[in-house]
Design a protein around this motif. Structure first.
Motif, PDB file in Angstrom:
ATOM      1  N   ILE A  74      -5.402 -26.804  31.044  1.00  0.00           N
ATOM      2  CA  ILE A  74      -4.118 -26.917  30.730  1.00  0.00           C
ATOM      3  C   ILE A  74      -3.886 -28.544  30.596  1.00  0.00           C
ATOM      4  O   ILE A  74      -4.334 -29.312  31.397  1.00  0.00           O
ATOM      5  CB  ILE A  74      -3.230 -26.579  31.842  1.00  0.00           C
ATOM      6  CG1 ILE A  74      -3.622 -25.237  32.411  1.00  0.00           C
ATOM      7  CG2 ILE A  74      -1.713 -26.836  31.607  1.00  0.00           C
ATOM      8  CD1 ILE A  74      -2.784 -24.034  31.610  1.00  0.00           C
ATOM      9  N   GLN A  75      -2.998 -28.849  29.663  1.00  0.00           N
ATOM     10  CA  GLN A  75      -2.690 -30.535  29.633  1.00  0.00           C
ATOM     11  C   GLN A  75      -1.369 -30.664  29.952  1.00  0.00           C
ATOM     12  O   GLN A  75      -0.163 -29.837  29.622  1.00  0.00           O
ATOM     13  CB  GLN A  75      -2.855 -31.040  28.216  1.00  0.00           C
ATOM     14  CG  GLN A  75      -4.287 -31.099  27.657  1.00  0.00           C
ATOM     15  CD  GLN A  75      -4.902 -29.789  27.370  1.00  0.00           C
ATOM     16  OE1 GLN A  75      -4.121 -28.972  26.569  1.00  0.00           O
ATOM     17  NE2 GLN A  75      -5.999 -29.587  27.576  1.00  0.00           N
ATOM     18  N   ARG A  76      -1.091 -31.342  31.083  1.00  0.00           N
ATOM     19  CA  ARG A  76       0.320 -31.591  31.645  1.00  0.00           C
ATOM     20  C   ARG A  76       0.818 -33.109  31.103  1.00  0.00           C
ATOM     21  O   ARG A  76      -0.039 -34.040  31.431  1.00  0.00           O
ATOM     22  CB  ARG A  76       0.352 -31.459  33.118  1.00  0.00           C
ATOM     23  CG  ARG A  76       1.594 -32.043  33.599  1.00  0.00           C
ATOM     24  CD  ARG A  76       1.620 -31.907  35.231  1.00  0.00           C
ATOM     25  NE  ARG A  76       2.990 -31.920  35.749  1.00  0.00           N
ATOM     26  CZ  ARG A  76       3.268 -32.062  37.045  1.00  0.00           C
ATOM     27  NH1 ARG A  76       2.057 -32.114  37.978  1.00  0.00           N
ATOM     28  NH2 ARG A  76       4.441 -32.053  37.511  1.00  0.00           N
ATOM     29  N   ILE A  77       1.973 -33.228  30.430  1.00  0.00           N
ATOM     30  CA  ILE A  77       2.333 -34.309  29.763  1.00  0.00           C
ATOM     31  C   ILE A  77       3.530 -34.578  30.510  1.00  0.00           C
ATOM     32  O   ILE A  77       4.478 -34.210  30.734  1.00  0.00           O
ATOM     33  CB  ILE A  77       2.857 -34.190  28.336  1.00  0.00           C
ATOM     34  CG1 ILE A  77       1.678 -33.733  27.284  1.00  0.00           C
ATOM     35  CG2 ILE A  77       3.263 -35.317  28.109  1.00  0.00           C
ATOM     36  CD1 ILE A  77       2.262 -33.245  26.042  1.00  0.00           C
ATOM     37  N   LEU A  78       3.166 -35.663  31.790  1.00  0.00           N
ATOM     38  CA  LEU A  78       4.061 -36.102  32.799  1.00  0.00           C
ATOM     39  C   LEU A  78       5.393 -36.990  32.234  1.00  0.00           C
ATOM     40  O   LEU A  78       6.310 -36.789  32.823  1.00  0.00           O
ATOM     41  CB  LEU A  78       3.251 -36.769  33.776  1.00  0.00           C
ATOM     42  CG  LEU A  78       2.166 -35.985  34.664  1.00  0.00           C
ATOM     43  CD1 LEU A  78       1.071 -36.654  35.120  1.00  0.00           C
ATOM     44  CD2 LEU A  78       2.862 -35.160  35.703  1.00  0.00           C
TER      45      LEU A  78
END
Ligand SMILES: *[C@@H]1O[C@H](CO)[C@@H](O)[C@H](O)[C@H]1NC(C)=O
Ligand SMILES: *[C@@H]1O[C@H](CO)[C@@H](O)[C@H](O)[C@H]1NC(C)=O
Length: 413
Positions: A74-78
């Motif tokens: 999963i990529q979390r774009i903060l």
């Protein structure tokens, strides 16, 4: 089951497999799958590094383990490109791709044009999913992806195991209710999850792009030929559990069908998804470098089964004793979309030329299950010249679709 609906079922499977062959062809022709992806970084480094951080977004690679053992990337774009000062609480959004692609599919255009980055720039906390079996989500706690058992799942398991794992993870990390946006199979999984009461206390609102639930009205030109090949059964007989579009067995199998039936297998992407109005050539070439991705043969069979009837059911093991073993009954249990709660805010957008989310099927979904939905909580958009692929990376999807999604998520219900 009528003959024509059987033909349609087979045609869908056929189409998907044709896509696979097309990808194999492009590889053979030298537009390789490997090689440098994106503008400046190799795709091999992971999606944050290759597609997201390079544009100035703060991105985190995460792993989520499902109860059936799959380890998802999963990529979390903060943060968007402009850091917001002060004490703001960001609302989380899960972004879910469709079948036979992965999370990379959202990033084919510039930051101003793609959905996850637009959401990040609008101060959402964005979580990009990669479904089990795709390039970055092939790990499992005890099964290797080369094992048949690894591929024993269909979209039932995405509803039962995968989505709940992701929702639980995001809930735990953020302590907030979640927005969800899905494309294609990502919409079916959402509709069924809602109907099964899976997201009850966790969901805030839902956006469905190219919604698929019913599939029996799909129009295909090659249905008659496909009907003869009884493809789904053949693949099962061949014991191909991983449906790898780039693998030799699948590709050869499809190639033979094309040749034997004198099919013109050029431009299969258009054949499958419909005449997309607004794809940029470079973006499309980039897309074909990283997609399509593997899925399980069982998942595709389950979709093909869905094409046959106007009923949504669990995977049919196609042998009564196996259904009995798995379900305690001879036929697979049905899903009931009328159980979707009427007060969930839902945005839907569908296209007039979509070959997979056929207009008639979407209208059946709306007529059968959304008549009683709270009027102020349902927003439906129709785009006459949009097809299936346009929702992933049309150059004008930002103006036509994604800004609507963003403002829908910002509405106070
Ligand atoms: C941000 O807000 C939360 C709750 O409103 C508070 O507990 C916290 O101290 C605030 N942080 C800052 C840096 O102001
Ligand atoms: C989508 O956005 C356009 C432009 O802001 C607006 O006119 C239209 O009503 C919106 N449609 C939906 C269904 O939200």
């Amino acid at each position: 089951m009528t003959f024509s609906s059987l033909m349609n079922a087979i045609a869908l499977t056929f189409y998907i497999i044709i896509l696979a062959w097309y990808s194999h062809q492009t590889r053979v022709l030298g537009h390789g799958f490997l090689g440098n992806y994106g503008k400046s970084r190799p795709y091999e480094e992971g999606l944050c590094a290759s597609l997201i951080s390079i544009h100035g977004y703060k991105c985190q690679e995460l792993e989520v383990t499902t109860n059936d053992g799959y380890i998802l990337s999963i990529q979390r774009i903060l943060e968007g490109r402009v850091k917001v000062e002060g004490n703001v609480t960001k609302e989380p959004v899960i972004v879910q791709h469709g079948v036979m692609v992965d999370g990379a599919t959202w990033f084919m255009n510039s930051p101003e044009q793609n959905l996850p980055m637009i959401l990040a720039d609008n101060n959402f906390d964005v979580w990009v999913v990669n479904t089990r079996g795709t390039k970055y989500s092939r790990k499992h706690t005890y099964l290797d992806a080369s094992r048949q058992e690894y591929w024993h799942w269909s979209w039932d398991e995405l509803v039962t195991y995968e989505m709940p794992a992701i929702f639980d993870y995001v809930s735990k990390e953020t302590g907030q209710k979640i927005h969800y946006v899905g494309h294609s199979l990502g919409t079916l999984v959402a509709l069924v999850s809602l109907a099964e009461g899976k997201w009850e206390n966790q969901i805030k609102s839902v956006a469905l792009l190219s919604p698929i639930a019913y599939l029996s009205r799909i129009k295909t030109e090659i249905g008659v030929i496909a009907a003869k090949s009884l493809l789904g059964e053949s693949l099962t007989v061949l014991h191909i559990a991983e449906f790898d579009p780039k693998g030799i067995p699948v590709a050869d199998f499809i190639k033979n069908i094309c040749v034997e039936n004198g099919l013109n297998c050029n431009d299969l992407f258009t054949l499958i998804t419909g005449p997309n109005c607004c794809l940029d050539r470079t973006a499309f070439d980039d897309f074909m470098k990283v997609e399509p991705q593997s899925s399980s043969t069982r998942n595709l069979l389950h979709l093909a089964q869905t094409v046959r009837t106007d009923r949504l059911s669990k995977y049919d093991f196609m042998r009564p004793h196996l259904n009995l073993f798995h379900y305690g009954q001879l036929n697979p249990p049905s899903y009931d979309l009328s159980k979707i709660p009427n007060n969930i805010p839902i945005f839907m957008s569908y296209g007039g030329t979509d070959a997979l989310a056929d207009v008639a099927d979407v209208q059946k979904l709306l007529n059968d299950h959304f008549q009683d939905h709270d009027k102020d909580k349902l927003s439906v958009q129709f785009i006459p010249n949009y097809a299936h692929g346009d929702y992933m990376f049309a150059t004008n999807a930002n103006q036509l679709v994604y800004t609507n999604v963003t403002s829908f998520f910002k509405r106070k219900f």
